[in-house]
Write an enzyme that holds these catalytic residues in place. Structure first.
Site, PDB file in Angstrom:
ATOM      1  N   ASP A 264     119.884  29.904  12.153  1.00  0.00           N
ATOM      2  CA  ASP A 264     119.986  28.517  12.585  1.00  0.00           C
ATOM      3  C   ASP A 264     120.678  28.487  13.945  1.00  0.00           C
ATOM      4  O   ASP A 264     121.664  29.194  14.167  1.00  0.00           O
ATOM      5  CB  ASP A 264     120.793  27.711  11.558  1.00  0.00           C
ATOM      6  CG  ASP A 264     120.928  26.258  11.941  1.00  0.00           C
ATOM      7  OD1 ASP A 264     120.042  25.469  11.562  1.00  0.00           O
ATOM      8  OD2 ASP A 264     121.910  25.897  12.624  1.00  0.00           O
ATOM      9  N   ILE A 265     120.162  27.668  14.851  1.00  0.00           N
ATOM     10  CA  ILE A 265     120.756  27.562  16.188  1.00  0.00           C
ATOM     11  C   ILE A 265     122.027  26.731  16.095  1.00  0.00           C
ATOM     12  O   ILE A 265     122.007  25.591  15.621  1.00  0.00           O
ATOM     13  CB  ILE A 265     119.772  26.925  17.176  1.00  0.00           C
ATOM     14  CG1 ILE A 265     118.471  27.735  17.205  1.00  0.00           C
ATOM     15  CG2 ILE A 265     120.382  26.851  18.573  1.00  0.00           C
ATOM     16  CD1 ILE A 265     117.367  27.098  18.014  1.00  0.00           C
TER      17      ILE A 265
ATOM     18  N   GLU B  90     115.956  23.401  13.369  1.00  0.00           N
ATOM     19  CA  GLU B  90     116.295  24.552  14.201  1.00  0.00           C
ATOM     20  C   GLU B  90     116.527  25.801  13.365  1.00  0.00           C
ATOM     21  O   GLU B  90     117.223  26.716  13.773  1.00  0.00           O
ATOM     22  CB  GLU B  90     117.529  24.256  15.054  1.00  0.00           C
ATOM     23  CG  GLU B  90     118.743  23.789  14.294  1.00  0.00           C
ATOM     24  CD  GLU B  90     118.832  22.281  14.145  1.00  0.00           C
ATOM     25  OE1 GLU B  90     119.935  21.803  13.842  1.00  0.00           O
ATOM     26  OE2 GLU B  90     117.819  21.574  14.322  1.00  0.00           O
TER      27      GLU B  90
END
Length: 223
Positions: free
Chosen positions: A21-22, A64
């Site tokens: 996950d960003i 994301e």
């Protein structure tokens, strides 16, 4: 997803599931806009795609979050994930006009079939490991272990608001209010109370209350 499920159900293929996950991506979108955010997503995906080898599958699971499936072999999976993490943090965004932008990712790893024998279980366990990376400061790699806490989306959202100093925002205030209301229903058992304490400290408040205007009720949640 169908392809992933077919792969996961093939017991002859031991594989690693890497969920990433960003970090702080909401801040990127709020600061630069959603179109810019989409460009960042593509750049990160292209960077990871340039690293992965044959037989490995990379796909976006939503928002994301992305998943990478790596067939087990001689590769040290933790060091491999670290290579990906480092590569993302070193991306130069000068080509899109933001040379000072830095992006990082948090990664969670689990293994098929040891950590799950179906797609949903593997995703959930990889998510638990990724959540540990988030809780430990982000920009980290964590490997799933039995007993890891299931990710609480509500707590995660509140943590993001507090951690990114985005409390004074009308949309976030509504979100916080909804979480406060839910906390009243579940009272002390709700894990969100741990984060609400951080909210109380942020405002240097002596207590935290939720006022139900229609019914005229006041509930002191934290003192």
């Amino acid at each position: 997803r169908k392809h992933f499920e077919e792969l996961a159900e093939d017991t002859n293929k031991t594989s690693y599931f890497l969920l990433y996950d960003i970090d702080n991506f909401k801040r990127v979108k709020d600061t630069y806009g959603h179109r810019f955010g989409d460009r960042v997503l593509r750049i990160i995906s292209d960077k990871i795609s340039s690293i992965i080898g044959n037989g490995e599958i990379l796909a976006r699971t939503g928002g994301e979050e992305f998943i990478l499936i790596v067939p087990a072999g001689n590769k040290d999976i933790f060091n491999y994930a670290e290579t990906i993490r480092t590569a993302v943090s070193s991306i130069d965004y000068e080509s899109i006009g933001e040379p000072d932008l830095v992006t990082t990712i948090s990664i969670g790893i689990c293994k098929f079939p040891e950590d799950g024998e179906d797609y949903q279980t593997l995703i959930e366990n990889a998510d638990r490991a990724m959540y540990k990376s988030k809780e430990s400061g982000k920009n980290m790699v964590s490997v799933y272990e039995k007993g890891m806490t299931k990710r609480d989306k509500k707590v995660d959202e509140l943590a993001g608001i507090i951690g990114e100093d985005e409390i004074v925002n009308s949309r976030n205030i509504r979100t916080i209010t909804e979480i406060l209301r839910a906390t009243m229903e579940y009272k002390i058992k709700d894990p969100a109370l741990l984060l609400l304490k951080a909210l109380k400290n942020f405002f240097e408040a002596s207590y935290l209350s939720l006022v139900e205007i229609r019914e005229g009720k006041i509930c002191n949640i934290l003192e």
